[in-house]
Motif scaffolding. Structure first.
Motif, PDB file in Angstrom:
ATOM      1  N   GLY A  13      -6.257  -8.170   4.426  1.00 14.91           N
ATOM      2  CA  GLY A  13      -7.590  -7.840   4.918  1.00 14.91           C
ATOM      3  C   GLY A  13      -7.571  -7.115   6.255  1.00 14.91           C
ATOM      4  N   PRO A  14      -6.922  -7.697   7.284  1.00 12.27           N
ATOM      5  CA  PRO A  14      -6.873  -7.026   8.587  1.00 12.27           C
ATOM      6  C   PRO A  14      -6.225  -5.644   8.529  1.00 12.27           C
ATOM      7  CG  PRO A  14      -6.283  -9.335   8.820  1.00 12.27           C
ATOM      8  CD  PRO A  14      -6.391  -9.076   7.345  1.00 12.27           C
TER       9      PRO A  14
ATOM     10  N   TYR B  82      -8.616  -3.157   6.834  1.00  7.46           N
ATOM     11  CA  TYR B  82      -9.742  -2.880   7.729  1.00  7.46           C
ATOM     12  C   TYR B  82      -9.315  -1.938   8.853  1.00  7.46           C
ATOM     13  CZ  TYR B  82     -13.607  -3.652  10.983  1.00  7.46           C
ATOM     14  OH  TYR B  82     -14.666  -3.468  11.830  1.00  7.46           O
TER      15      TYR B  82
ATOM     16  N   SER C 218      -9.180   1.692   7.806  1.00 11.43           N
ATOM     17  CA  SER C 218     -10.457   2.239   7.309  1.00 11.43           C
ATOM     18  C   SER C 218     -10.587   2.238   5.796  1.00 11.43           C
ATOM     19  CB  SER C 218     -10.667   3.676   7.832  1.00 11.43           C
ATOM     20  OG  SER C 218     -10.659   3.707   9.235  1.00 11.43           O
TER      21      SER C 218
ATOM     22  N   ILE D 299     -11.375  -0.487   4.068  1.00 11.06           N
ATOM     23  CA  ILE D 299     -12.469  -1.406   3.750  1.00 11.06           C
ATOM     24  C   ILE D 299     -13.355  -1.535   4.977  1.00 11.06           C
ATOM     25  CG2 ILE D 299     -11.241  -2.765   1.985  1.00 11.06           C
ATOM     26  CD1 ILE D 299     -10.635  -4.847   4.168  1.00 11.06           C
ATOM     27  N   ASP D 300     -14.561  -2.053   4.758  1.00 10.19           N
ATOM     28  CA  ASP D 300     -15.444  -2.365   5.892  1.00 10.19           C
ATOM     29  C   ASP D 300     -15.385  -3.869   6.169  1.00 10.19           C
ATOM     30  OD1 ASP D 300     -16.869  -3.481   3.800  1.00 10.19           O
ATOM     31  OD2 ASP D 300     -18.534  -2.053   3.896  1.00 10.19           O
ATOM     32  N   SER D 301     -16.214  -4.325   7.076  1.00 10.90           N
ATOM     33  CA  SER D 301     -16.149  -5.736   7.462  1.00 10.90           C
ATOM     34  C   SER D 301     -16.528  -6.651   6.300  1.00 10.90           C
ATOM     35  CB  SER D 301     -17.058  -5.998   8.666  1.00 10.90           C
ATOM     36  OG  SER D 301     -18.402  -5.617   8.384  1.00 10.90           O
TER      37      SER D 301
ATOM     38  N   GLU E 112     -13.524  -6.880   4.122  1.00 16.83           N
ATOM     39  CA  GLU E 112     -12.505  -7.727   4.743  1.00 16.83           C
ATOM     40  C   GLU E 112     -12.850  -9.203   4.553  1.00 16.83           C
ATOM     41  OE1 GLU E 112     -10.089  -8.353   8.956  1.00 16.83           O
ATOM     42  OE2 GLU E 112     -12.060  -7.383   8.983  1.00 16.83           O
TER      43      GLU E 112
ATOM     44  N   ASN F 194     -10.368 -11.756   2.803  1.00 12.00           N
ATOM     45  CA  ASN F 194      -9.902 -12.916   3.576  1.00 12.00           C
ATOM     46  C   ASN F 194     -10.249 -14.231   2.879  1.00 12.00           C
ATOM     47  OD1 ASN F 194      -8.859 -11.231   5.512  1.00 12.00           O
ATOM     48  ND2 ASN F 194     -10.515 -11.537   6.982  1.00 12.00           N
TER      49      ASN F 194
ATOM     50  N   THR G 181     -11.259  -1.019  -2.558  1.00 15.75           N
ATOM     51  CA  THR G 181     -10.606   0.146  -1.937  1.00 15.75           C
ATOM     52  C   THR G 181     -10.593   1.364  -2.852  1.00 15.75           C
ATOM     53  OG1 THR G 181      -8.428  -0.508  -2.762  1.00 15.75           O
ATOM     54  CG2 THR G 181      -9.058  -1.313  -0.561  1.00 15.75           C
TER      55      THR G 181
END
Length: 422
Positions: free
Chosen positions: A162-163, A166, A169, A171-173, A176, A180, A213
């Motif tokens: 996830g991190p 992110y 770029s 994925i967005d929050s 993520e 997560n 993604t």
């Protein structure tokens, strides 16, 4: 167990150059196929000469490992290893036979290089081999082990997805948060020792990542995947009738090993996709040229069974084996990682390395990184060393570093084995 030995083409007595043993990942991916023709061997898939072949500098031996991988085979499916310990013991048997066949290599420095799941196997194999040497069961000059984009700490790898996505770029929050949530389920399953469940959840995490993604390439986030990964497939990685016969006979004897949907999915990602391009070459021209492959054996014909047999061991950690090597030996221990790898991201690799139970860990963390130039003069990598441990950050490369950054991979190998880089 099938192996393929190349003597170095360097203009020297080959016995003055180290021996590199290459272990492929998967589990079930063929070293003599993938490592040989797609990464570091003297020829590429088209049988053209490879510019950055490692054989130009060192002797290289590829082994199809575990048994059931590539041209290696079993007549009884119960002999396919189900854990890393069994794999290590089989490799000890292989090395014993290898040194009987080519005894001159007993006195040549041996370096174990590995990739992906091969690194997990390599760490335990190095520990087991060192003990066998001390007990005089095997005579060889083990000098080091290099773990490339290695599945050493599966949980740290998964939690980094996830991190990492992110930060790049992809994925967005919101994406993520979804990833997560699923990777936390994986961590919790491992903590509860529900290892088969953890593997299944890992597959689900991959499905989720593909959706959010738009199909990111797990091997290299900046490149397009070359094959389709589906959750349904045939029972063999080759269409040949011989392979079908081999796999069908195994399944009749061991029906509990028939691949579940999630294992098929994972197998396609980490063995099937990278093996597909090699199928014709290895089951056609190479098989004919080698003249030693039994008639009832097909390259890759049992590899799905290997993957399935190890599914419960898949998410176990090999960090303690790396710690054993650092705390009880003077061997060179190297970790190297590709910047663009998602499967085993550098973010995840750094996490377990920075938490090693080793007296030198804090010294390594605070040591200075050294930039390494690529052939164009640009920064192609960084390395950091304390005592016998080194970490390489390889830029502009994904999971299969020699395929993406051949010159840098070769330069790194030369540094590790102590050959002057020209």
């Amino acid at each position: 167990m099938f192996f393929w030995l190349y003597y170095t083409t360097a203009d020297v007595d080959y016995k003055t150059r180290p021996l590199v043993l290459w272990l492929q990942g998967g589990p079930g991916a063929s070293s003599t196929g993938i490592g040989n023709f797609l990464e570091i061997g003297p020829q590429n898939l088209s049988l053209g000469n490879r510019t950055d072949a490692w054989t130009k500098e060192v002797n290289v031996v590829f082994v199809d490992n575990p048994v059931g991988t590539g041209y290696s085979f079993v007549e009884d499916p119960k002999l396919i290893p189900r854990n890393n310990t069994a794999i290590a013991y089989d490799l000890i048997k292989f090395m014993s036979g290898f040194f009987v066949k080519v005894p001159e290599f007993q006195d040549v420095p041996l370096y174990i290089f590995s990739e992906s799941y091969g690194g997990k196997m390599a760490a335990q194999f190095a520990v087991t081999l060192q003990r066998a040497i001390q007990m005089k069961k095997v005579r060889c000059q083990l000098a080091g082990v290099a773990l490339g984009d290695s599945w050493i700490s599966p949980v740290d790898a998964v939690l980094s997805w996830g991190p990492y996505l992110y930060a790049t770029s992809l994925i967005d929050s919101a994406g993520e948060a979804k990833i997560n949530g699923k990777t936390t389920e994986v961590r919790n399953a491992v903590a509860a020792n529900k290892m088969l469940e953890a593997t299944k959840l890992w597959a689900q995490a991959e499905d989720l990542i593909e959706n959010v993604t738009n199909g990111v390439n797990f091997y290299n986030i900046l490149t397009k995947r070359t094959h389709n990964n589906t959750t349904t497939t045939t029972t063999t990685s080759t269409s040949s009738s011989t392979a079908n016969e081999v796999n069908n006979s195994i399944r009749q004897e061991a029906p509990d090993q028939v691949l579940s949907d999630y294992n098929v999915h994972l197998y396609n990602h980490y063995v099937g996709d990278v093996s597909a391009d090699l199928d014709h070459l290895m089951n056609g021209p190479m098989r004919e040229k080698l003249k030693v492959i039994p008639e009832n054996v097909t390259w890759g014909g049992q590899s799905k069974m290997v993957f399935e047999a190890l599914s419960e061991d898949f998410m176990t950690s090999a960090v303690k084996n790396v710690e054993l090597l650092l705390n009880t030996t003077n061997l060179k221990v190297v970790v190297y990682n590709g910047q663009l790898d998602l499967i085993v991201s550098t973010l995840g690799a750094q996490k377990w390395v920075e938490h090693l139970h080793w007296a030198g860990t804090s010294h390594w963390v605070n040591a200075d990184r050294r930039p390494i130039e690529d052939p164009s003069g640009a920064t192609g990598a960084f390395s950091k060393t304390f005592k016998n441990f080194t970490f390489y950050w390889i830029l502009n490369a994904g999971h299969m570093i020699p395929s993406d950054a051949g010159a840098m991979a070769k330069k790194m190998m030369q540094e590790i084995v102590g050959i002057k880089v020209r």
